[in-house]
Design a protein around this motif. Structure first.
Motif, PDB file in Angstrom:
ATOM      1  N   CYS A 252       0.824  -1.208   0.000  1.00 40.96           N
ATOM      2  CA  CYS A 252       0.000   0.000   0.000  1.00 40.96           C
ATOM      3  C   CYS A 252       0.860   1.261   0.000  1.00 40.96           C
ATOM      4  N   TYR A 253       1.631   1.481   1.068  1.00 39.48           N
ATOM      5  CA  TYR A 253       2.357   2.752   1.222  1.00 39.48           C
ATOM      6  C   TYR A 253       3.518   2.899   0.244  1.00 39.48           C
ATOM      7  N   LEU A 254       4.328   1.867   0.120  1.00 37.80           N
ATOM      8  CA  LEU A 254       5.451   1.960  -0.805  1.00 37.80           C
ATOM      9  C   LEU A 254       4.952   2.055  -2.243  1.00 37.80           C
ATOM     10  N   TYR A 255       3.895   1.322  -2.555  1.00 41.97           N
ATOM     11  CA  TYR A 255       3.329   1.421  -3.900  1.00 41.97           C
ATOM     12  C   TYR A 255       2.845   2.849  -4.165  1.00 41.97           C
ATOM     13  N   ALA A 256       2.179   3.446  -3.198  1.00 43.19           N
ATOM     14  CA  ALA A 256       1.611   4.780  -3.393  1.00 43.19           C
ATOM     15  C   ALA A 256       2.685   5.822  -3.694  1.00 43.19           C
ATOM     16  N   ILE A 257       3.762   5.817  -2.918  1.00 46.31           N
ATOM     17  CA  ILE A 257       4.772   6.858  -3.152  1.00 46.31           C
ATOM     18  C   ILE A 257       5.634   6.541  -4.368  1.00 46.31           C
ATOM     19  N   ASN A 258       5.628   5.286  -4.805  1.00 47.10           N
ATOM     20  CA  ASN A 258       6.268   4.966  -6.081  1.00 47.10           C
ATOM     21  C   ASN A 258       5.385   5.329  -7.268  1.00 47.10           C
ATOM     22  N   ASN A 259       4.087   5.489  -7.014  1.00 42.36           N
ATOM     23  CA  ASN A 259       3.112   5.793  -8.080  1.00 42.36           C
ATOM     24  C   ASN A 259       2.202   6.932  -7.611  1.00 42.36           C
ATOM     25  N   PRO A 260       2.761   8.102  -7.343  1.00 47.32           N
ATOM     26  CA  PRO A 260       1.963   9.167  -6.716  1.00 47.32           C
ATOM     27  C   PRO A 260       0.814   9.686  -7.584  1.00 47.32           C
ATOM     28  N   ASN A 261       0.869   9.488  -8.891  1.00 44.77           N
ATOM     29  CA  ASN A 261      -0.227   9.953  -9.731  1.00 44.77           C
ATOM     30  C   ASN A 261      -1.419   9.000  -9.723  1.00 44.77           C
ATOM     31  N   ALA A 262      -1.187   7.769  -9.306  1.00 46.84           N
ATOM     32  CA  ALA A 262      -2.270   6.777  -9.175  1.00 46.84           C
ATOM     33  C   ALA A 262      -1.882   5.851  -8.034  1.00 46.84           C
TER      34      ALA A 262
END
Length: 266
Positions: A252-262
């Motif tokens: 969740c968190y690491l994915y989000a900041i790796n993909n901040p546009n989605a």
């Protein structure tokens, strides 16, 4: 429905958030290595293979003794300190590995912060855990002979530990730039402590998934205690329809900041 892009405050560094998140993942990997070695209770019996990162130096694992019964050894590694090639030093804490149990059993009493009088009250359970590893954490940082930037980071329960560690690092190394990046932090302190902490102007960014339940505990008003968050929230929305999915550091968190546009996967 696709998730909305993340919004970052002007002083927020996405590259530093990614660095901190990667180090928190390494703290979780440290715990997995400990499990694979049948949970040795003596630090000398644990062979931690630190991340292979060119130019980095790592401390020994920071250990905590969680049991109130001193004749039962329940010590385990909770993180580490690391120095990057520029001389910046990071203090890193993982969260609990049984998040649902931790939320169910949360003891929301407060105790006075013991190392500076008049600062305010903090969560008694988090304070107990931090006290059990505080000396080792400060020794781990000191052993790297910090002379530049200091960073403190953690996830979940580790965010509570990192929040309590910030004042210690500020006291020990008052002339060095200090910043705090954490992920999925619960509420940790009362309004007096929050006012004191925020008054120090230590950049503190709390990355939080709006669908995650952990940042909502303890409730802001719990019996006779009042709780507040620290620092500035950096929010996103990613609903995976499960407690573990919404709270996961990696998924969740690491994915989000790796993909901040989605920031939601899928």
């Amino acid at each position: 429905m696709p998730s909305l892009p993340m919004y970052f405050p002007s002083a927020f560094s996405l590259s530093q958030a990614l660095q901190c998140a990667g180090l928190v993942e390494a703290a979780y990997d440290q715990y997995e290595q400990w499990l694979q070695q049948d949970k040795p209770r003596k630090p000398s019996d644990f062979n931690w293979q630190a991340p292979s990162m060119s130019g980095w130096s790592f401390s020994a694992p920071v250990w905590s003794i969680l049991s109130e019964l001193k004749y039962i050894n329940e010590s385990e590694p909770f993180g580490f300190a690391a120095m990057d090639p520029t001389g910046a030093v990071y203090l890193v804490f993982r969260g609990t590995e049984s998040a649902q149990d931790w939320v169910d059993d949360l003891d929301a009493k407060q105790s006075a912060y013991p190392w500076q009088s008049g600062v305010g009250q903090v969560h008694a359970g988090f304070l107990k855990l931090y006290t059990s590893l505080r000396d080792q954490a400060l020794q781990a940082v000191d052993g790297l002979q910090p002379g530049g930037n200091l960073w403190v980071c953690g996830h979940s329960l580790g965010s509570a530990l990192s929040s309590l560690a910030v004042l210690d690092l500020h006291t020990q190394w008052p002339d060095q730039p200090l910043q705090h990046y954490n992920f999925a932090s619960p509420r940790v302190v009362d309004p007096s402590f929050a006012a004191y902490y925020n008054g120090l102007s230590i950049p503190t960014y709390r990355v939080v998934n709006d669908s995650d339940l952990v940042p909502e505990v303890p409730p802001g008003v719990t019996d006779s205690w009042v709780y507040q968050h620290l620092g500035l929230a950096v929010t996103f929305t990613a609903s995976y329809s499960s407690f573990a999915g919404d709270h996961s550091m990696a998924d969740c968190y690491l994915y989000a900041i790796n993909n901040p546009n989605a920031p939601m996967n899928g």
